[in-house]
Scaffold this motif. Sequence first.
Motif, PDB file in Angstrom:
ATOM      1  N   ARG A   2       0.869  -1.178   0.000  1.00  0.00           N
ATOM      2  CA  ARG A   2       0.000   0.000   0.000  1.00  0.00           C
ATOM      3  C   ARG A   2       0.911   1.235   0.000  1.00  0.00           C
ATOM      4  NH1 ARG A   2      -4.429   1.861   4.610  1.00  0.00           N
ATOM      5  NH2 ARG A   2      -5.471   3.424   3.326  1.00  0.00           N
ATOM      6  N   VAL A   3       0.819   2.010  -1.065  1.00  0.00           N
ATOM      7  CA  VAL A   3       1.746   3.120  -1.286  1.00  0.00           C
ATOM      8  C   VAL A   3       0.989   4.447  -1.259  1.00  0.00           C
ATOM      9  CG1 VAL A   3       3.478   4.100  -2.843  1.00  0.00           C
ATOM     10  CG2 VAL A   3       3.144   1.608  -2.756  1.00  0.00           C
ATOM     11  N   LEU A   4       1.576   5.436  -0.600  1.00  0.00           N
ATOM     12  CA  LEU A   4       1.043   6.797  -0.641  1.00  0.00           C
ATOM     13  C   LEU A   4       1.978   7.653  -1.488  1.00  0.00           C
ATOM     14  CD1 LEU A   4      -0.930   9.035   0.200  1.00  0.00           C
ATOM     15  CD2 LEU A   4       0.494   9.393   2.241  1.00  0.00           C
ATOM     16  N   VAL A   5       1.451   8.216  -2.560  1.00  0.00           N
ATOM     17  CA  VAL A   5       2.212   9.098  -3.432  1.00  0.00           C
ATOM     18  C   VAL A   5       1.877  10.540  -3.063  1.00  0.00           C
ATOM     19  CG1 VAL A   5       2.639   9.815  -5.812  1.00  0.00           C
ATOM     20  CG2 VAL A   5       2.169   7.398  -5.299  1.00  0.00           C
ATOM     21  N   ARG A  18      -1.069   4.698 -11.708  1.00  0.00           N
ATOM     22  CA  ARG A  18      -1.407   3.685 -12.702  1.00  0.00           C
ATOM     23  C   ARG A  18      -0.312   2.623 -12.794  1.00  0.00           C
ATOM     24  NH1 ARG A  18      -1.761   6.775 -16.692  1.00  0.00           N
ATOM     25  NH2 ARG A  18       0.267   6.357 -17.673  1.00  0.00           N
ATOM     26  N   ALA A  19       0.942   3.061 -12.843  1.00  0.00           N
ATOM     27  CA  ALA A  19       2.051   2.115 -12.979  1.00  0.00           C
ATOM     28  C   ALA A  19       2.178   1.214 -11.746  1.00  0.00           C
ATOM     29  CB  ALA A  19       3.356   2.880 -13.209  1.00  0.00           C
ATOM     30  N   LEU A  20       1.969   1.792 -10.570  1.00  0.00           N
ATOM     31  CA  LEU A  20       2.041   0.993  -9.345  1.00  0.00           C
ATOM     32  C   LEU A  20       0.920  -0.041  -9.292  1.00  0.00           C
ATOM     33  CD1 LEU A  20       2.969   3.817  -6.823  1.00  0.00           C
ATOM     34  CD2 LEU A  20       4.359   1.793  -7.316  1.00  0.00           C
ATOM     35  N   LYS A  21      -0.288   0.367  -9.703  1.00  0.00           N
ATOM     36  CA  LYS A  21      -1.411  -0.574  -9.718  1.00  0.00           C
ATOM     37  C   LYS A  21      -1.185  -1.682 -10.728  1.00  0.00           C
ATOM     38  CE  LYS A  21      -4.850   2.729  -8.019  1.00  0.00           C
ATOM     39  NZ  LYS A  21      -6.036   3.564  -8.326  1.00  0.00           N
ATOM     40  N   HIS A  25       0.304  -3.199  -6.892  1.00  0.00           N
ATOM     41  CA  HIS A  25       0.267  -2.492  -5.610  1.00  0.00           C
ATOM     42  C   HIS A  25      -0.921  -1.544  -5.525  1.00  0.00           C
ATOM     43  CE1 HIS A  25       4.218  -4.166  -5.067  1.00  0.00           C
ATOM     44  NE2 HIS A  25       4.671  -3.554  -6.140  1.00  0.00           N
ATOM     45  N   MET A  26      -1.288  -1.178  -4.298  1.00  0.00           N
ATOM     46  CA  MET A  26      -2.331  -0.193  -4.082  1.00  0.00           C
ATOM     47  C   MET A  26      -1.684   1.180  -3.936  1.00  0.00           C
ATOM     48  SD  MET A  26      -4.627  -2.244  -1.258  1.00  0.00           S
ATOM     49  CE  MET A  26      -5.700  -0.820  -1.053  1.00  0.00           C
ATOM     50  N   ALA A  27      -2.204   2.168  -4.650  1.00  0.00           N
ATOM     51  CA  ALA A  27      -1.592   3.497  -4.622  1.00  0.00           C
ATOM     52  C   ALA A  27      -2.636   4.566  -4.362  1.00  0.00           C
ATOM     53  CB  ALA A  27      -0.882   3.764  -5.943  1.00  0.00           C
ATOM     54  N   GLU A  28      -2.365   5.395  -3.349  1.00  0.00           N
ATOM     55  CA  GLU A  28      -3.218   6.530  -3.030  1.00  0.00           C
ATOM     56  C   GLU A  28      -2.428   7.809  -3.266  1.00  0.00           C
ATOM     57  OE1 GLU A  28      -5.173   6.081   0.813  1.00  0.00           O
ATOM     58  OE2 GLU A  28      -4.965   3.909   0.629  1.00  0.00           O
TER      59      GLU A  28
END
Length: 226
Positions: A2-5, A18-21, A25-28
Amino acid sequence: MRVLVIEDDQETATFLQRALKESGHMAEHAADGQTGLELAKANAYDILIVDRMLPKCDGLTVIGMLRADDVHTPALILSALDGVDERVKGLRAGGDDYLTKPYAFSELLARIEVLARRTSPDEASTKLQVGDLTLDRLTHKVARAGEPILLQPREFRLLEYLMKHAGQVVTRTMLLENVWDYHFDPQTNVIDVHISRLRSKIDKSFDKPLLHTVRGAGYTIRDSAQ
């Protein structure tokens, strides 16, 4: 993961999400430092990707405030400032890694995966093994097929890092930043010298090599040449 950008440039943030998903991975996303700070405090993330220049609260301040509040989520700093002094500032502010723009997403992905593994339960293991090669992180003993191998401190750190990422390609930049803890000129031959010494000690007397050079990419240690 789970990543926070935390990134104020919408185009960049959209690309990263988009690239992380697509990588599983989950990206917020938080568009400013204050929002990012609040989200990072309120939620459990595996990794923070933090742009250095942010509205309302800059990236280094965000990370510093999180560390002061005992939030130790690994943080990768993104910045166009590529000087050694700037990197040192970022790391001293509490960042765990520092990637300069422009960057390849593949390297960003590799770096955040490395940061995530540092905090995984696997880190509790004191012994590493690849094939018949073993390394004890507490006693600093290395052996292959039961035969002791004597390594210098830097060689030990290099082997430890490679074995922690067994089967994966480790780039020269990753080695310089994680084994030498400093940003050398990427063209320096310090890595080549140490890899050569390490290979002569762990592979030379054995039929099957474990340490491999991946041309144009880096190095990998694995049980069999593929």
